[in-house]
Design a protein around this motif. Structure first.
Motif, mmCIF file in Angstrom:
data_model
loop_
_atom_site.group_PDB
_atom_site.id
_atom_site.type_symbol
_atom_site.label_atom_id
_atom_site.label_comp_id
_atom_site.label_asym_id
_atom_site.label_seq_id
_atom_site.Cartn_x
_atom_site.Cartn_y
_atom_site.Cartn_z
ATOM 1 N N SER D 196 0.855 -1.183 0.000
ATOM 2 C CA SER D 196 0.000 0.000 0.000
ATOM 3 C C SER D 196 0.887 1.227 0.000
ATOM 4 C CB SER D 196 -0.913 0.047 1.227
ATOM 5 O OG SER D 196 -0.258 0.633 2.324
ATOM 6 N N PHE D 197 0.268 2.350 -0.273
ATOM 7 C CA PHE D 197 0.955 3.629 -0.210
ATOM 8 C C PHE D 197 0.895 4.105 1.234
ATOM 9 C CE2 PHE D 197 0.796 8.353 -0.845
ATOM 10 C CZ PHE D 197 2.089 8.489 -1.305
ATOM 11 N N LEU D 198 1.858 3.681 2.027
ATOM 12 C CA LEU D 198 1.861 4.033 3.448
ATOM 13 C C LEU D 198 1.933 5.552 3.633
ATOM 14 C CD1 LEU D 198 4.294 1.296 4.854
ATOM 15 C CD2 LEU D 198 1.816 1.427 5.178
ATOM 16 N N PRO D 199 1.321 6.111 4.697
ATOM 17 C CA PRO D 199 0.752 5.404 5.844
ATOM 18 C C PRO D 199 -0.688 4.918 5.665
ATOM 19 C CG PRO D 199 0.684 7.757 6.244
ATOM 20 C CD PRO D 199 1.365 7.560 4.925
ATOM 21 N N ILE D 218 -3.553 3.080 -6.283
ATOM 22 C CA ILE D 218 -3.027 2.183 -5.252
ATOM 23 C C ILE D 218 -1.504 2.242 -5.327
ATOM 24 C CG2 ILE D 218 -4.991 0.612 -5.058
ATOM 25 C CD1 ILE D 218 -3.485 -1.265 -7.003
ATOM 26 N N GLY D 219 -0.831 1.807 -4.273
ATOM 27 C CA GLY D 219 0.610 1.971 -4.266
ATOM 28 C C GLY D 219 1.328 0.878 -3.522
ATOM 29 N N ALA D 220 2.639 1.063 -3.432
ATOM 30 C CA ALA D 220 3.489 0.148 -2.687
ATOM 31 C C ALA D 220 4.608 0.953 -2.056
ATOM 32 C CB ALA D 220 4.064 -0.922 -3.607
ATOM 33 N N THR D 221 5.113 0.434 -0.948
ATOM 34 C CA THR D 221 6.114 1.141 -0.157
ATOM 35 C C THR D 221 7.240 0.196 0.232
ATOM 36 O OG1 THR D 221 4.361 2.525 0.787
ATOM 37 C CG2 THR D 221 6.467 2.484 1.961
ATOM 38 N N CYS D 222 8.451 0.582 -0.074
ATOM 39 C CA CYS D 222 9.626 -0.155 0.404
ATOM 40 C C CYS D 222 10.197 0.600 1.602
ATOM 41 C CB CYS D 222 10.663 -0.261 -0.707
ATOM 42 S SG CYS D 222 12.203 -1.030 -0.173
ATOM 43 N N HIS D 223 10.316 -0.091 2.726
ATOM 44 C CA HIS D 223 10.788 0.585 3.937
ATOM 45 C C HIS D 223 11.687 -0.340 4.743
ATOM 46 C CE1 HIS D 223 8.057 -1.651 6.704
ATOM 47 N NE2 HIS D 223 7.294 -1.726 5.625
ATOM 48 N N TYR D 224 12.507 0.268 5.586
ATOM 49 C CA TYR D 224 13.295 -0.521 6.516
ATOM 50 C C TYR D 224 12.375 -1.084 7.576
ATOM 51 C CZ TYR D 224 17.612 1.042 4.396
ATOM 52 O OH TYR D 224 18.630 1.261 3.502
ATOM 53 N N VAL D 225 12.656 -2.311 7.984
ATOM 54 C CA VAL D 225 11.842 -2.969 8.994
ATOM 55 C C VAL D 225 12.242 -2.453 10.379
ATOM 56 C CG1 VAL D 225 11.250 -5.184 10.031
ATOM 57 C CG2 VAL D 225 11.650 -5.022 7.558
ATOM 58 N N ILE D 234 10.830 5.130 5.227
ATOM 59 C CA ILE D 234 10.418 4.832 3.850
ATOM 60 C C ILE D 234 11.574 5.083 2.886
ATOM 61 C CG2 ILE D 234 8.899 5.573 1.982
ATOM 62 C CD1 ILE D 234 6.779 6.212 4.149
ATOM 63 N N VAL D 235 11.853 4.112 2.032
ATOM 64 C CA VAL D 235 12.926 4.252 1.044
ATOM 65 C C VAL D 235 12.357 4.666 -0.310
ATOM 66 C CG1 VAL D 235 14.797 3.051 -0.159
ATOM 67 C CG2 VAL D 235 14.286 2.499 2.231
ATOM 68 N N GLU D 236 11.249 4.049 -0.709
ATOM 69 C CA GLU D 236 10.681 4.352 -2.026
ATOM 70 C C GLU D 236 9.206 3.987 -2.033
ATOM 71 O OE1 GLU D 236 10.840 6.038 -4.460
ATOM 72 O OE2 GLU D 236 10.743 5.063 -6.409
ATOM 73 N N GLN D 237 8.445 4.734 -2.838
ATOM 74 C CA GLN D 237 7.009 4.478 -3.008
ATOM 75 C C GLN D 237 6.633 4.765 -4.450
ATOM 76 O OE1 GLN D 237 5.613 7.362 0.192
ATOM 77 N NE2 GLN D 237 4.721 5.487 0.995
ATOM 78 N N ASP D 238 5.606 4.129 -4.895
ATOM 79 C CA ASP D 238 5.045 4.484 -6.196
ATOM 80 C C ASP D 238 3.580 4.066 -6.225
ATOM 81 O OD1 ASP D 238 4.979 5.612 -8.734
ATOM 82 O OD2 ASP D 238 6.782 4.585 -9.383
ATOM 83 N N ILE D 258 3.763 -2.617 -9.283
ATOM 84 C CA ILE D 258 4.339 -1.526 -8.501
ATOM 85 C C ILE D 258 5.211 -2.090 -7.377
ATOM 86 C CG2 ILE D 258 3.743 0.429 -7.005
ATOM 87 C CD1 ILE D 258 3.248 0.886 -9.963
ATOM 88 N N GLU D 259 4.718 -3.124 -6.728
ATOM 89 C CA GLU D 259 5.519 -3.749 -5.658
ATOM 90 C C GLU D 259 6.895 -4.176 -6.165
ATOM 91 O OE1 GLU D 259 3.320 -7.045 -3.853
ATOM 92 O OE2 GLU D 259 1.477 -5.991 -4.350
ATOM 93 N N LYS D 260 6.897 -4.834 -7.315
ATOM 94 C CA LYS D 260 8.151 -5.360 -7.858
ATOM 95 C C LYS D 260 9.164 -4.254 -8.105
ATOM 96 C CE LYS D 260 6.161 -7.529 -11.392
ATOM 97 N NZ LYS D 260 5.902 -8.421 -12.553
ATOM 98 N N VAL D 261 8.713 -3.199 -8.740
ATOM 99 C CA VAL D 261 9.647 -2.155 -9.149
ATOM 100 C C VAL D 261 10.065 -1.300 -7.954
ATOM 101 C CG1 VAL D 261 8.064 -0.311 -9.829
ATOM 102 C CG2 VAL D 261 10.094 -0.741 -11.193
ATOM 103 N N VAL D 262 9.157 -1.095 -7.019
ATOM 104 C CA VAL D 262 9.495 -0.310 -5.828
ATOM 105 C C VAL D 262 10.502 -1.071 -4.964
ATOM 106 C CG1 VAL D 262 8.553 0.521 -3.629
ATOM 107 C CG2 VAL D 262 7.424 1.119 -5.779
#
Lengths: 285, 285, 285, 285
Positions: D196-199, D218-225, D234-238, D258-262
């Motif tokens: 998802s596009f956090l938050p 809709i979106g995706a978010t790559c973040h540090y755990v 958050i590192v990247e979103q799209d 989107i998940e894959k590329v993010v």
């Protein structure tokens, strides 16, 4: 998540006049057809009418052959061109590749994960680089060299492709230009991914051309193959931002992510009978 | 929200070698300069080094004239080209328009709301359509007709523009092609908005061309004006999705939203000394 | 470019079953109606069917009153809710603003340039900042202060709005929360622009919230106003990229470009009867 | 295309003051270091300075160990935190997966095609679905079941991960929540992709939540755990556009692209030392 139910997909085009929608929808209503998706478009310039309708198979009291026979009557009456596809029949595709694997990896991943529900009948490569990943997916790989005799090579390609009777022939970064007779034989079934936002940067090394021009976005284009290079009907395009810090190498890498997704979308829409070609343009429902 | 503090903006380019960053940053550090933004780039193809630095004015013990004099020494030593801009000086722009008002409305709105902190010295129109909105904003409008004598008209344009000593001359959908001598006189200061994703659809009626080609995205390009039509260094581009349902009229309307924002971004970056031109390409820091 | 021809726009919703499309299209075909645009959708979760059809006015042998009367019969028969809009009637909007002018400037520019073909009956501001630009466009500006008595102020707002009988009430960055009874009185006609990508960052200072969270995209949302703050049916959303270099101030500036375009699109679609609300969701044809 | 040359990548952060850039660049200049990429940022809120510099390895007269030793002196002097990475050392990653394969297929394809130049030391799955594609790429697959004893399972996961000494631990749609002690042990190295596009839409079934709310993107978010679920830096979103015609199933499919590329972008930037974490936010150079 449950699988979507079996559907019959009607696509139809004819010169526009009043009453077409009524005629087609009445035809379906009379048979009890449950329409789950319907789209219409009229091109004001050519006066051509287009429609695509999805009907639940189980809502009809007859099979697809009977639907085709009956619908042929409507088509004849309205004077256009129509087709009925059946989502219950698994479609076949053949992929043509060269050395660059990103589109192949992407498509095979989509097939393996069930996202793209097709039978990849064969992968043909003019190099052997992608043989092993193809075979790891349980798909036959045909290596056909183009180094010596291009005419013979294309004859062999044609023979492998035609044997599969594919619903789509996908040039997944295949670096050879199809001869005119193959373009014609496969008209409306052969999809290419070109690594530029057409009509900019036709032909070879589009990322180099983009770099030289200093554009701020690069793109990719999925189009039907025609005899004129990179000039066929466009199915889908997309772009990604680049900047002064991006070398040609960076553009190639960033562009791949666009190529993959644009080709996958174009192929999906083609297989779902969403793309209606008229002249050199497409309607994508 | 408080206004940003006054800053000096240093831009510099020279052939790349080791020690440039150290030389410039030591120069600033020696003077006590507080760097609030810094960017560097080296173009690997031309071997040209670029930098842009923002320094807080109040962190330096001398004024901008002294900074320029001292920095000229560094530039001479490194053998490149440098400039120092002062955000404390309000910049001037002249806008050239025709009949279509969307870019003018947009820029005037940005100026009026304080977003674009510039002095619009004059608006020149080859039609009178946009005179009244311009004057409602308290800005002089010059109507210069191009119907009879284009040479005389351009002479008058030049005279109005040059009298304003503008930092930017903006062709905000001005439908006349600048003669070569104006392109040269205003080199690096004249920005145009072209209503296509260049290099696709150069010249007249790009939306008609886009419609005919059946592209799935349309765009706009902000570029510096050069003698070759629509071929100057690109500052910014963007695109918007279109589909088979969009007529040329729809494309014109949708495209306007892209033209406005692309021009506004390009102009802002130009005025903030963010755009460094080298050959026919730009670095946008 | 010629003006589009006068059209009647039919929107309709009812519980889905077979034969609806046939019934409506037969109704139009019987009257000789020339359909220039048609869209259908069924929501699988609620089983609700939606359609929107544009018919050329001159293709029908009767006027809009007669069309409404006859269509009411179809609606009664199918058991849903339908409406017929007439593009020949110029619509009215009222704009509610505060101090921030970017959405107002944008909408007034669209109206002045003919892009948005509506009558702005009034602009209401709880501050006077935007009075002069409004009046320069020949539109009445009502200053209603909210400093002392909010209840009285809202009563005055309501009186001005209701006197205009508007097709749309647009909260163009109006910083007051509408009381419940106004939300209800204007249900389905009041559009708000919220400066975040909802449901993230509800309420006050969304750009500050976005900055604190470190998101990489910021957005804007156009939605119908309901009694629950920022929770009404979403009409349109869009986003723009931000980075670590963007301060809250930069986000505010970049976000404006998204707010303007999202609000303008939402308003256009509302006025063109493209937005069908069902529960808390919208279908946008 | 030739491989990029070996580089040393310096990252550094400290409280901002004048002279930092001069100090670091002088340090590099003194050693003859050829800077090929440099970026700076100061966060005005926290007053923290960040930089990242890429230096050509062969331009320095000493090796990376000596560079680290010397740079440690600069770091000590400036009072911050710094690191030197060496692109000549091949990095290792471990991937954690469950049943959904799209991110795994994508990453393996990037590795196989040479785009992502890392050593995938191991793939750990709590189901066996993705064992065979992993092994087809020549990578060890560890099946660790979470059905019975989660504590034991996580102990085993930790043991496999830690044995690999990975530069990145990637939760590629791993459906288990990491216990706090693993979050802490792997702080700054564990990347998650949230769909998802956090938050917005924290936690389970974000696409269902998005569908219910009727969002238009809709979106995706790559973040540090981190120990707090879906709340790390958050590192990247799209995002990608959806409409009323998209079911949850369609959103799941579109979201995957989107998940894959993010995730791939986030992982690349992490491995290239482009991501500097400060508090709960990232600077991405």
């Amino acid at each position: 998540m449950t699988q979507p139910q079996r559907r019959y997909v009607i696509t139809f085009g004819c010169p526009d006049r009043t009453g077409i929608v009524a005629r087609i929808s009445q035809f379906l209503a009379d048979a009890g057809g449950w329409i789950v998706e319907a789209a219409y478009h009229t091109d004001p310039e050519t006066g051509w009418f287009f429609t695509r309708q999805e009907v639940l198979a189980e809502s009809l009291p007859f099979d697809v052959a009977e639907l085709r026979a009956r619908f042929a009557g409507v088509v004849a009456e309205l004077g256009g061109e129509g087709k009925v596809a059946d989502t219950g029949r698994r479609q076949r595709v053949v992929l043509l590749v060269s050395k660059e694997g990103h589109c192949l990896y992407d498509l095979l991943g989509r097939v393996a994960s069930g996202e793209l529900d097709v039978d990849v009948a064969a992968v043909i490569g003019n190099h052997e680089d992608l043989a092993s990943i193809t075979r790891a997916h349980g798909i036959p790989f045909h290596h056909i060299s183009f180094r010596e005799d291009k005419v013979a090579a294309f004859a062999e390609v044609r023979s492998v492709v035609d044997a599969a009777e594919p619903d789509a022939i996908v040039l997944a970064r295949f670096m050879q230009i199809l001869p005119r007779q193959l373009c014609e034989a496969w008209a409306g079934r052969a999809l290419n991914i070109h690594h530029s936002f057409l009509p900019s940067f036709v032909g070879a090394k589009p990322y180099h051309q983009a770099y030289q021009r200093g554009v701020k976005l690069i793109g990719a284009t999925c189009h039907y193959v025609t005899a004129e290079l990179d000039a066929g009907p466009i199915v889908e395009q997309d772009v990604i931002r680049v900047g002064h810090g991006d070398s040609v190498r960076d553009m190639v890498r960033k562009g791949r992510d666009i190529e993959k997704v644009v080709l996958a979308r174009g192929l999906r829409w083609h297989l779902e009978s969403r793309v209606l070609v008229h002249g050199n343009k497409t309607v994508v429902f």
